[in-house]
Design an enzyme around this catalytic site. Sequence first.
Site, PDB file in Angstrom:
ATOM      1  N   ARG A  16       0.849  -1.199   0.000  1.00 60.99           N
ATOM      2  CA  ARG A  16       0.000   0.000   0.000  1.00 60.99           C
ATOM      3  C   ARG A  16       0.879   1.241   0.000  1.00 60.99           C
ATOM      4  O   ARG A  16       2.098   1.156   0.102  1.00 60.99           O
ATOM      5  CB  ARG A  16      -0.912   0.026   1.225  1.00 60.99           C
ATOM      6  CG  ARG A  16      -0.166  -0.080   2.550  1.00 60.99           C
ATOM      7  CD  ARG A  16      -1.089   0.079   3.747  1.00 60.99           C
ATOM      8  NE  ARG A  16      -2.277  -0.736   3.643  1.00 60.99           N
ATOM      9  CZ  ARG A  16      -2.357  -2.033   3.931  1.00 60.99           C
ATOM     10  NH1 ARG A  16      -1.262  -2.668   4.344  1.00 60.99           N
ATOM     11  NH2 ARG A  16      -3.473  -2.704   3.813  1.00 60.99           N
ATOM     12  N   ASP A  37       6.180  -7.495   1.478  1.00 53.18           N
ATOM     13  CA  ASP A  37       5.462  -6.906   2.600  1.00 53.18           C
ATOM     14  C   ASP A  37       5.208  -8.021   3.597  1.00 53.18           C
ATOM     15  O   ASP A  37       5.619  -9.169   3.368  1.00 53.18           O
ATOM     16  CB  ASP A  37       4.134  -6.282   2.128  1.00 53.18           C
ATOM     17  CG  ASP A  37       3.695  -5.100   2.990  1.00 53.18           C
ATOM     18  OD1 ASP A  37       3.398  -5.317   4.179  1.00 53.18           O
ATOM     19  OD2 ASP A  37       3.632  -3.971   2.471  1.00 53.18           O
ATOM     20  N   ASP A  60       9.648  -9.916   5.761  1.00 48.94           N
ATOM     21  CA  ASP A  60       9.704  -9.095   6.964  1.00 48.94           C
ATOM     22  C   ASP A  60      11.088  -8.458   6.980  1.00 48.94           C
ATOM     23  O   ASP A  60      12.093  -9.148   7.125  1.00 48.94           O
ATOM     24  CB  ASP A  60       9.501  -9.973   8.203  1.00 48.94           C
ATOM     25  CG  ASP A  60       9.453  -9.162   9.497  1.00 48.94           C
ATOM     26  OD1 ASP A  60      10.019  -8.048   9.534  1.00 48.94           O
ATOM     27  OD2 ASP A  60       8.861  -9.652  10.473  1.00 48.94           O
ATOM     28  N   VAL A  61      11.142  -7.151   6.806  1.00 46.34           N
ATOM     29  CA  VAL A  61      12.441  -6.486   6.624  1.00 46.34           C
ATOM     30  C   VAL A  61      13.345  -6.635   7.840  1.00 46.34           C
ATOM     31  O   VAL A  61      14.564  -6.415   7.755  1.00 46.34           O
ATOM     32  CB  VAL A  61      12.266  -4.991   6.281  1.00 46.34           C
ATOM     33  CG1 VAL A  61      11.564  -4.836   4.947  1.00 46.34           C
ATOM     34  CG2 VAL A  61      11.533  -4.237   7.385  1.00 46.34           C
ATOM     35  N   ASN A  87      11.529   0.811   1.484  1.00 44.40           N
ATOM     36  CA  ASN A  87      10.420   1.711   1.783  1.00 44.40           C
ATOM     37  C   ASN A  87       9.683   1.365   3.065  1.00 44.40           C
ATOM     38  O   ASN A  87       9.114   2.243   3.708  1.00 44.40           O
ATOM     39  CB  ASN A  87       9.427   1.688   0.609  1.00 44.40           C
ATOM     40  CG  ASN A  87       8.091   2.299   0.973  1.00 44.40           C
ATOM     41  OD1 ASN A  87       7.956   3.512   1.095  1.00 44.40           O
ATOM     42  ND2 ASN A  87       7.078   1.450   1.171  1.00 44.40           N
ATOM     43  N   TYR A 158      10.660   7.778  15.514  1.00 44.04           N
ATOM     44  CA  TYR A 158      10.484   7.873  14.059  1.00 44.04           C
ATOM     45  C   TYR A 158      11.517   8.830  13.468  1.00 44.04           C
ATOM     46  O   TYR A 158      12.202   8.516  12.489  1.00 44.04           O
ATOM     47  CB  TYR A 158       9.068   8.342  13.738  1.00 44.04           C
ATOM     48  CG  TYR A 158       8.778   8.415  12.261  1.00 44.04           C
ATOM     49  CD1 TYR A 158       8.444   7.270  11.539  1.00 44.04           C
ATOM     50  CD2 TYR A 158       8.847   9.623  11.573  1.00 44.04           C
ATOM     51  CE1 TYR A 158       8.181   7.324  10.188  1.00 44.04           C
ATOM     52  CE2 TYR A 158       8.586   9.684  10.219  1.00 44.04           C
ATOM     53  CZ  TYR A 158       8.252   8.536   9.528  1.00 44.04           C
ATOM     54  OH  TYR A 158       7.997   8.605   8.174  1.00 44.04           O
ATOM     55  N   LYS A 162      14.631   7.788  10.903  1.00 39.43           N
ATOM     56  CA  LYS A 162      14.706   8.332   9.546  1.00 39.43           C
ATOM     57  C   LYS A 162      15.969   9.171   9.347  1.00 39.43           C
ATOM     58  O   LYS A 162      16.515   9.232   8.236  1.00 39.43           O
ATOM     59  CB  LYS A 162      13.452   9.150   9.240  1.00 39.43           C
ATOM     60  CG  LYS A 162      12.188   8.308   9.110  1.00 39.43           C
ATOM     61  CD  LYS A 162      12.300   7.293   7.979  1.00 39.43           C
ATOM     62  CE  LYS A 162      11.015   6.553   7.737  1.00 39.43           C
ATOM     63  NZ  LYS A 162      11.094   5.600   6.601  1.00 39.43           N
ATOM     64  N   THR A 195      -1.071   8.812   2.813  1.00 37.26           N
ATOM     65  CA  THR A 195      -1.026   7.357   2.744  1.00 37.26           C
ATOM     66  C   THR A 195      -1.756   6.788   3.957  1.00 37.26           C
ATOM     67  O   THR A 195      -2.096   7.518   4.899  1.00 37.26           O
ATOM     68  CB  THR A 195       0.422   6.843   2.750  1.00 37.26           C
ATOM     69  OG1 THR A 195       0.987   7.097   4.056  1.00 37.26           O
ATOM     70  CG2 THR A 195       1.259   7.537   1.675  1.00 37.26           C
TER      71      THR A 195
END
Length: 280
Positions: A16, A37, A60-61, A87, A158, A162, A195
Amino acid sequence: MRRLEGKSALVTGAARGIGEAIARAFATAGAFVYLTDIDDERGTAVAAEIGAAATYRRLDVRSESDWQRVTAEIVDRHGRLAIVVNNAGITGFEEGMVAHDPEHAALADWHAVHRTNLDGVFLGCKYAIRTMRRTGTGSIINISSRSGLVGIPAAAAYASSKAAVRNHTKTVALYCAEQGLAVRCNSIHPAAILTPMWEPLIGPPGPEREVRLQEFVRDTPLRRFGTPEEVAAVALLLASDEAAYMTGSELTIDGGLLAGTAASPAGEQRPDVRNGFDRA
């Protein structure tokens, strides 16, 4: 234009939002895309909608074995992996609003955000490099955030994760260059992109939701949310051979937010710029 003709690509968090838009753009541009994903149902459905140019694989990253399995399959089937887009990410607010400020955030919540947002990118870059070394070329694109460039008091984990993605991107770019590889690594820093990640913040449909939407972009010069497709367009450039001299770069897509003082339409008083979690 078939700018990615004959290339294979892997996109994480592709079920998504921004990841889905990037996967669709890459497939349209000629790439064969592995959508990955942990939302198997949605990921499978998106890949089916794209058609013969895409397939879905669970990844699963946070899991090194998942990265090993999926990248090995891509090499086995296609001989090479040309593009990796890291991403997948979380805000920490997926299950509702909890404390994520520097004083009250729980250590477990801090770790959870970093495991996905930072560990996931580390593993994605690691296996991208190892796979791309076979041909000596490739493009790694890491999705950071505007929040990785400024402080976000209400979303410390977060913002920290990032910011680390931004720095690691440069480290990977330099490492690949030192290794004599034409493997490029760049980061994209979106701001307010509408999103599903925003749902916990803007609430259910209704008048209050519309008020919140406008509130979140009131100090963005272009006065609107961005779209996933607009981020995908930047990713497409970085993935293509047209960006062959770009590595270690960071591209912001934020409606002018970081350009300086927010602009206001004539006759409108500019509101004070807020300092909360409003630009993920």
